[in-house]
Design an enzyme around this catalytic site. Structure first.
Site, short mmCIF file in Angstrom:
data_model
loop_
_atom_site.label_atom_id
_atom_site.label_comp_id
_atom_site.label_asym_id
_atom_site.label_seq_id
_atom_site.Cartn_x
_atom_site.Cartn_y
_atom_site.Cartn_z
N ASP A 1 0.86 -1.19 0.00
CA ASP A 1 0.00 0.00 0.00
C ASP A 1 0.89 1.24 0.00
O ASP A 1 1.75 1.39 0.87
CB ASP A 1 -0.89 -0.03 1.25
N ASP B 1 -3.88 2.22 -5.36
CA ASP B 1 -2.55 2.22 -4.72
C ASP B 1 -2.35 1.04 -3.78
O ASP B 1 -1.60 1.12 -2.82
CB ASP B 1 -2.32 3.54 -3.96
N GLU B 2 -3.04 -0.06 -4.05
CA GLU B 2 -3.02 -1.18 -3.11
C GLU B 2 -3.01 -2.51 -3.87
O GLU B 2 -3.79 -2.70 -4.80
CB GLU B 2 -4.32 -1.11 -2.29
MG LIG Z 1 -2.49 3.94 0.34
#
Ligand SMILES: [Mg+2]
Length: 384
Positions: A12, A106-107
């Site tokens: 993340d 974003d993960e």
């Molecule tokens: Mg993040």
């Protein structure tokens, strides 16, 4: 035969939007900084760790954030840049990982189960993290654990800019002291319910009587009780091909009029945009397909900044159509497809704030849901 213990890595990016803004403008580094709009109804889409020290968190009204921190720097989002970096990181992970899932912009989850026969999973994950940071200059954290939930929780504890590995034997000691709302998916409502039952820590949750939880929280209670023991069976869903939404039409009579073809194209693309928003997904790629009466078929695709907005999808679909369409030819089939879907579009929150566009689409979608999908089409899909 027993299956080998699972090994799941969760990556993340730390304060992703904020980190990208600092990359684009290094003067912002170290400042209390938020990404979001400045209007009356704006909310914080993302905030720097310096801003968090003032009690600011995402989804907070911007007015409140400014009150808490008068020297706050506010920047409007740069969505194309976020998509650009998200894609670079996706490519790095895709190039290295056996199986991965892109859970949001974003993960990422990577399934490394059984890989210890070939390499050291922890070493491999550390190296991948380093590679991502070297290539992008963005801080990223990871957790490596026996399942997805634990990996995500380990990441959250390792942040910012760190990593954490959990062996099966360490799981309960890790979980027990944490507050129950550290379990992914436990929101304010559930947290308050649990507090009323006298349950604040995960230790207290796993010690609670299952029938009580079941009675108070239903099936969700059972699920939470299992999670408190570190049990979570959800699998890493391979990302690339699996996820797409498409629509196509074979016409009873070939269509010769390019204006009607364009109208069809817009209608289909709007349908996909609606589905994306309903499913809380964004698309990073769109493709158009044309089949002619002799069954010759061609298609073309293009990457775009992650979006679920009709107008942005339509713009690309139209361009693809113009590039693809052999002028004057009748068309037998027309199709549109979106891929590179990422989940949790709304959780990334930025999109609630962009130019009040989200408000507009919410209104459109609620009418569509109420009166059926054909109720509204924006200008341009009805005529032309
Ligand atoms: Mg993040």
């Amino acid at each position: 035969m027993n299956s080998p213990p699972r090994r799941i890595a969760h990556f993340d990016l730390d304060a992703f939007f904020v980190s990208v803004e600092c990359l684009l403008n290094p003067e912002l580094r170290g400042k209390p900084l938020v990404v979001g709009g400045k209007g009356d109804r704006s909310v914080v889409a993302a905030c720097s760790y310096e801003a968090r020290k003032f009690g600011i968190h995402s989804a907070m009204p911007m007015r409140k954030a400014e009150e808490l921190c008068p020297q706050l720097t506010i920047v409007q989002g740069t969505r194309t840049a976020y998509s650009h970096y998200s894609r670079i990181i996706t490519d790095l992970i895709a190039g290295a990982a056996p199986v991965f899932e892109k859970a949001s912009i974003d993960e990422f989850y990577i399934d490394l189960t059984g890989m210890d026969r070939y390499f050291n999973p922890l070493q491999w994950t550390i190296e991948l993290r380093q590679k991502i940071m070297d290539s992008t200059g963005l801080p990223i954290s990871f957790g490596l654990a026996p399942n997805k939930m634990l990996a995500k929780m380990a990441t959250n504890e390792a942040k910012p800019n760190g990593w954490m590995q959990l062996e099966p034997s360490q799981v309960q000691d890790f979980l027990d002291p944490l507050r129950v709302d550290k379990i992914p998916g436990v929101g304010d409502h559930t947290f308050r319910n649990l507090l009323q039952l006298g349950i604040e820590t995960i230790y207290e949750l796993r010690q609670a009587k299952l029938p009580l939880l079941q009675q108070q929280l239903g099936k969700h209670g059972v699920d939470l009780w299992q999670k408190a023991q570190g049990i979570h069976t959800s699998v890493v869903a391979p990302w690339q091909e699996a996820k797409s939404i498409s629509t196509e039409n074979t016409y009873e009579q070939d269509i010769k009029d390019p204006a009607i073809l364009l109208q069809e194209l817009v209608r289909m693309t709007e349908k996909l945009g609606f589905e994306l928003r309903q499913e809380n997904k964004m698309a990073g790629c769109i493709a158009v397909k044309i089949r002619y009466p002799d069954f010759e078929t061609s298609s073309r695709q293009r990457s775009l900044p992650y979006t679920f907005y009709d107008d942005e999808l339509i713009l690309q679909a139209r361009q693809l159509f113009q590039e693809l369409y052999r002028k004057g030819q009748p068309v037998r089939l027309l199709g549109v497809r979106v891929t590179e879907l990422t989940d949790e579009a709304r959780q990334t929150n930025l999109f609630q704030d962009m130019n009040r566009k989200a408000e507009l689409y919410k209104a459109i979608d609620s009418v569509k849901t109420k009166f059926g999908k054909s109720a509204i089409f924006k200008a341009g899909s009805t005529k032309k």
